[in-house]
Design an enzyme around this catalytic site. Structure first.
Site, PDB file in Angstrom:
ATOM      1  N   HIS A   7      -4.009  -9.932  -3.917  1.00 30.25           N
ATOM      2  CA  HIS A   7      -5.368  -9.691  -3.148  1.00 30.25           C
ATOM      3  C   HIS A   7      -6.494  -9.157  -3.646  1.00 30.25           C
ATOM      4  CE1 HIS A   7      -2.504  -9.359   0.705  1.00 30.25           C
ATOM      5  NE2 HIS A   7      -2.455 -10.267   0.207  1.00 30.25           N
ATOM      6  N   THR A  12       0.452   5.567  -1.560  1.00 27.98           N
ATOM      7  CA  THR A  12       0.139   6.663  -0.882  1.00 27.98           C
ATOM      8  C   THR A  12       0.416   8.034  -1.377  1.00 27.98           C
ATOM      9  OG1 THR A  12       2.201   6.535   0.167  1.00 27.98           O
ATOM     10  CG2 THR A  12       0.376   5.503   1.164  1.00 27.98           C
ATOM     11  N   PHE A  27      -2.396   0.956   5.397  1.00 19.03           N
ATOM     12  CA  PHE A  27      -3.086   0.258   6.136  1.00 19.03           C
ATOM     13  C   PHE A  27      -2.348   0.416   7.661  1.00 19.03           C
ATOM     14  CE2 PHE A  27      -6.052  -1.943   3.742  1.00 19.03           C
ATOM     15  CZ  PHE A  27      -5.430  -1.833   2.543  1.00 19.03           C
ATOM     16  N   ARG A  28      -1.036   0.424   7.729  1.00 18.32           N
ATOM     17  CA  ARG A  28      -0.498   0.146   9.257  1.00 18.32           C
ATOM     18  C   ARG A  28       0.597   1.463   9.512  1.00 18.32           C
ATOM     19  NH1 ARG A  28      -1.289  -4.244   6.732  1.00 18.32           N
ATOM     20  NH2 ARG A  28      -2.360  -5.640   7.749  1.00 18.32           N
ATOM     21  N   CYS A  58     -29.747 -11.375  -9.794  1.00 19.82           N
ATOM     22  CA  CYS A  58     -30.421 -12.489  -9.133  1.00 19.82           C
ATOM     23  C   CYS A  58     -30.742 -11.970  -7.349  1.00 19.82           C
ATOM     24  CB  CYS A  58     -29.320 -13.799  -8.927  1.00 19.82           C
ATOM     25  SG  CYS A  58     -28.176 -13.453  -7.629  1.00 19.82           S
ATOM     26  N   ILE A 116       9.188   5.944  -2.009  1.00 28.08           N
ATOM     27  CA  ILE A 116       9.453   5.264  -3.272  1.00 28.08           C
ATOM     28  C   ILE A 116       9.447   6.177  -4.216  1.00 28.08           C
ATOM     29  CG2 ILE A 116       8.116   3.600  -4.712  1.00 28.08           C
ATOM     30  CD1 ILE A 116       6.841   2.497  -1.981  1.00 28.08           C
ATOM     31  N   ALA A 126       0.745  -1.304  -0.110  1.00 26.48           N
ATOM     32  CA  ALA A 126      -0.047  -0.122  -0.007  1.00 26.48           C
ATOM     33  C   ALA A 126       0.769   1.240   0.093  1.00 26.48           C
ATOM     34  CB  ALA A 126      -0.841  -0.216   1.155  1.00 26.48           C
ATOM     35  N   ASP A 132      -5.856  -1.426  -6.186  1.00 29.07           N
ATOM     36  CA  ASP A 132      -6.223  -0.228  -6.790  1.00 29.07           C
ATOM     37  C   ASP A 132      -5.936  -0.218  -8.368  1.00 29.07           C
ATOM     38  OD1 ASP A 132      -3.389   1.344  -5.095  1.00 29.07           O
ATOM     39  OD2 ASP A 132      -3.439   0.290  -6.917  1.00 29.07           O
ATOM     40  N   SER A 144       4.727  -3.431   4.741  1.00 26.34           N
ATOM     41  CA  SER A 144       5.348  -3.591   6.038  1.00 26.34           C
ATOM     42  C   SER A 144       5.665  -5.207   6.305  1.00 26.34           C
ATOM     43  CB  SER A 144       4.228  -3.426   6.984  1.00 26.34           C
ATOM     44  OG  SER A 144       2.874  -4.103   6.715  1.00 26.34           O
TER      45      SER A 144
END
Ligand code: APR
Length: 243
Positions: free
Chosen positions: A118, A27, A34-35, A147, A228, A23, A103, A186
């Site tokens: 994921h 950013t 998340f962490r 349905c 990054i 993730a 994403d 992480s």
């Protein structure tokens, strides 16, 4: 600019790079991770928001959490880090990007060989008939137009297995690579966090670019505690200067 010469030379010399993203890759596009201090799991309980039980309970919290994230996806764009990786693939430097992210910003930036461990949050599907739709449908309804079954995001929830094909392909590529480059993870969620050790065991170099430590820093050949986008842009600039 930091001295990234050694890192640039290692990337330049590599012939089969697998990039593994988390993730932290997104950013700089405006999406929360998340962490880290402003991550989702600092505000929400992951099991209440992103588990199979939460889905099965049909809780408002589950659907509100995913609607918030689907809305956040509208209008975000790849950042310079995504664009550098897409160009490195074009230049023949990368075997693939193995991502935990949902994403699809790698694909939007032009990366073609992207392994999604994921799933993705750009789609939803019906738990009854399997019909797949753009995830924006969840902003309007939670029942399937065909349905009446329950719609769910096409992501892997806590308590679910990773997609078999994607996991096997990521394993194959990790075993074949000569450089495993971790960007913005992480490395705390299994089984995805087993890939850096598999890469090392297969003889590859391991480089981690992450703001803050990871459990694999002690086994990495290089650890860059930095952003990054800036790091990839600096390395890319040095690579282009080397010609
Ligand atoms: N540059 C470098 N590192 C960054 C940046 C950035 N611009 N932004 C954030 N980071 C770092 C954070 O400090 C953090 O260590 O990226 C890391 C992201 O880690 P997590 O938030 O744990 O995300 P990730 O590793 O992808 O989580 C794995 O957990 O909840 C599940 O399914 C979810 O795929 C996710 C999985």
């Amino acid at each position: 600019m930091r001295d990234l010469t050694a890192l640039t030379e290692r990337i330049e010399a590599a012939r089969r790079i697998v990039v593994f993203t988390g993730a932290g890759m997104s950013t700089e596009s405006g999406l929360a991770d998340f962490r880290s201090s402003r991550g989702h799991w600092k505000r929400y309980d992951p099991l209440a928001m992103a588990s199979v039980e939460a889905l099965q309970s049909g809780s408002h919290a589950f659907y509100d959490f995913y609607r918030m994230r689907i809305e956040a996806l509208q209008g975000v764009a790849p950042n310079r880090g995504h664009r550098v990786l897409a160009r490195w693939e074009e230049e023949g430097r990368l075997l693939a990007v193995v991502t935990q992210n949902v994403d699809r910003l790698h694909q939007t930036a032009g990366s073609r060989n992207v392994i999604e461990l994921h799933g993705n949050l750009r789609e939803v599907f019906c738990t009854g008939c399997g019909r797949r739709e753009p995830s924006t449908l969840l902003l309007e309804r939670t029942d399937c137009p065909s349905c009446g079954g329950r719609l769910r995001p096409a992501v892997v929830l806590f308590g679910e297995l990773l997609p078999e094909g994607a996991f096997a392909e990521a394993e194959r590529l990790t075993e074949a690579c000569d450089l495993f480059l971790v960007l913005g993870s992480s490395l705390t969620v299994s089984p995805a966090n087993a890939f850096p050790a598999l890469a090392k065991a297969s003889g590859a170099s391991l480089i981690i670019v992450n703001k803050g430590g990871t459990p694999y820093d002690g086994r990495a050949d290089w650890v860059i505690d930095g952003a990054i986008g800036e790091t990839l842009a600096d390395v890319d600039e040095q690579l282009s200067r080397q010609g």
